[in-house]
Enzyme design. Sequence first.
Site, mmCIF file in Angstrom:
data_model
loop_
_atom_site.group_PDB
_atom_site.id
_atom_site.type_symbol
_atom_site.label_atom_id
_atom_site.label_comp_id
_atom_site.label_asym_id
_atom_site.label_seq_id
_atom_site.Cartn_x
_atom_site.Cartn_y
_atom_site.Cartn_z
ATOM 1 C CG ASP A 36 -0.238 -0.134 2.513
ATOM 2 O OD1 ASP A 36 0.991 -0.336 2.492
ATOM 3 O OD2 ASP A 36 -0.891 -0.042 3.562
ATOM 4 C CG HIS A 239 20.177 3.787 -19.608
ATOM 5 N ND1 HIS A 239 19.265 3.303 -20.518
ATOM 6 C CD2 HIS A 239 20.510 5.031 -20.039
ATOM 7 C CE1 HIS A 239 19.058 4.220 -21.460
ATOM 8 N NE2 HIS A 239 19.816 5.261 -21.197
ATOM 9 C CG ASP A 256 23.475 11.681 -17.076
ATOM 10 O OD1 ASP A 256 22.832 12.696 -16.739
ATOM 11 O OD2 ASP A 256 23.308 11.104 -18.173
ATOM 12 C CG ASP A 267 20.171 15.279 -18.971
ATOM 13 O OD1 ASP A 267 20.980 14.649 -18.270
ATOM 14 O OD2 ASP A 267 19.726 14.848 -20.055
ATOM 15 C CG HIS A 346 24.945 8.272 -26.340
ATOM 16 N ND1 HIS A 346 25.112 9.637 -26.439
ATOM 17 C CD2 HIS A 346 25.905 7.853 -25.464
ATOM 18 C CE1 HIS A 346 26.091 10.012 -25.647
ATOM 19 N NE2 HIS A 346 26.612 8.949 -25.056
ATOM 20 C CG HIS A 350 17.801 14.430 -24.764
ATOM 21 N ND1 HIS A 350 17.256 15.178 -23.746
ATOM 22 C CD2 HIS A 350 18.897 13.815 -24.225
ATOM 23 C CE1 HIS A 350 17.984 14.992 -22.639
ATOM 24 N NE2 HIS A 350 18.992 14.190 -22.902
ATOM 25 C CG HIS A 357 15.066 11.537 -22.857
ATOM 26 N ND1 HIS A 357 15.200 10.192 -22.661
ATOM 27 C CD2 HIS A 357 16.278 12.066 -22.523
ATOM 28 C CE1 HIS A 357 16.426 9.914 -22.225
ATOM 29 N NE2 HIS A 357 17.093 11.045 -22.134
ATOM 30 C CD GLU A 380 22.929 13.503 -23.599
ATOM 31 O OE1 GLU A 380 23.331 12.568 -22.892
ATOM 32 O OE2 GLU A 380 21.758 13.913 -23.589
ATOM 33 C CE1 TYR A 384 29.565 6.794 -22.038
ATOM 34 C CE2 TYR A 384 29.218 6.890 -24.417
ATOM 35 C CZ TYR A 384 29.001 7.398 -23.153
ATOM 36 O OH TYR A 384 28.221 8.525 -23.008
ATOM 37 N NE ARG A 401 25.990 10.756 -20.563
ATOM 38 C CZ ARG A 401 26.054 9.521 -20.086
ATOM 39 N NH1 ARG A 401 26.679 8.573 -20.758
ATOM 40 N NH2 ARG A 401 25.489 9.220 -18.934
ATOM 41 C CD GLU A 403 23.239 15.183 -20.508
ATOM 42 O OE1 GLU A 403 23.529 14.356 -19.625
ATOM 43 O OE2 GLU A 403 22.176 15.152 -21.156
HETATM 44 N N1 GLY Z 1 20.229 11.633 -18.273
HETATM 45 C C1 GLY Z 1 19.540 11.186 -19.409
HETATM 46 C C2 GLY Z 1 20.214 11.605 -20.638
HETATM 47 O O1 GLY Z 1 21.297 12.145 -20.580
HETATM 48 O O2 GLY Z 1 19.688 11.474 -21.700
HETATM 49 MN MN MN Z 2 20.676 13.918 -21.647
HETATM 50 MN MN MN Z 3 22.075 13.023 -18.823
#
Ligand code: GLY
Ligand code: MN
Ligand code: MN
Length: 433
Positions: A36, A239, A256, A267, A346, A350, A357, A380, A384, A401, A403
């Site tokens: 619950d 992720h 991140d 982000d 990637h 975005h 996103h 970003e 890797y 990365r 970003e």
């Molecule tokens: N943190 C999600 C992205 O960078 O797209």
């Molecule tokens: Mn991002």
């Molecule tokens: Mn990110």
Amino acid sequence: MFEASVFRQRRLQLMQSMGSGVALIPTAHEALRNRDSHFPYRFDSYFYYLTGFQEPEAVLLLVADAQPKSILFCRDKDMEREIWDGFRHGPAGAVERFGFDEAYSIAQLDEMASKLLANQPKLYYALGQDQAWDARVTAWLNHLRAQGRSGISAPAEICDVRTLLDEMRLFKSPEELDTMRRAAKISTGAHINAMRATRPGKMEYEIEAELLHEFRRHGSQAPAYSSIVAGGANACVLHYVVNNARLRDGDLLLIDAGCELDGYASDITRTFPVNGKFSGPQKDLYELVLAAQAAAIDKVRPGSHWNQPHEAALEVLVRGFIDFGLCQGTPEAVLESGDYRRFYMHRTGHWLGLDVHDVGEYKHDGGWRQLQPGMTLTVEPGCYVRPADGVPKQFWDIGIRIEDDAVVTATGCEIITAAAPKMIGEIEAVMTC
Ligand code: GLY
Ligand code: MN
Ligand code: MN
């Protein structure tokens, strides 16, 4: 939260674009976490964009007639429930605070929705987003269809309300940009604190706790997404969110993380050495990603199309991958074959807004969309390197990365996350104090 007039203006704009018909925009359901206990509640972004209303069990209905009308259905006032769960506006309070034309109990929705949809030409609704709502809407439509012999008709067209809303949400207003800048400021502070707190031997979750502490103590309601705090090889898991490993001397740490403030996401990714000093190979790849990001940011300006920042970053990365022996052949051949995807799998950004996103078309009429002032996006690039035959060993298990969040301006872009250090000298200096 913005003034009620901001939300009212958005509702009017949507109804103008609809021309005629009725729009139905429900908020998100509450979701059980276990038994619950619920997950922390987060409203639906479309619903919030049009209302500012944050309670669950609420639906917005817009009637785009000559006299446009916005109607909210929400929970009733209920002293017993308010003692246990907290304040509810109730329909009368919602009209007063949020400027709806009318508001009713959510218990009246089924009965009133059928009536409001009768003889309307179109229904604007996000069909397929939620099965329970789809079933409910289908029942209303069938109820109307069954009354055909009484001269009552159901809407002949169902249009996706998201098409109109996505376009509105893509261009941020000055007050939205102000909120996004404030979210970015909280998140940059959190990244700086995380850099200062990092030491060999600490756990990734200890650094995550620094981020969460900084978000919350500045009024952010929640992280905008699950924070990634990834030491060493964990950074090569895109992720990675378990954040439960010990940080090792000589490794990099990729973070991140960004907060959500009043519904708007930030982000940010920064990558830095656990012991405060980049090694030679780490420096090589870091400088490469940094150069790729600079090339991408240079293309974030009106006149560029959506994919140009990505293409610019790729060009720099691919040349670097060849120079460092990660890829073989000419840049053209590596781009053509896609071999670079072993190390950069990637895209370079975005849209960013109420959703991390965020909504908005990336292509328009078959071509990449042109960047225009008021659009907000991330930049970003990354790199890797997983251990594999033929991959130079000095780069194994390095994941990087960088970003930032950008607002397209009339002449270029504003990087609203620039206060988070990313030059090697800046990072090493922050980590020594
Ligand atoms: N943190 C999600 C992205 O960078 O797209
Ligand atoms: Mn991002
Ligand atoms: Mn990110």
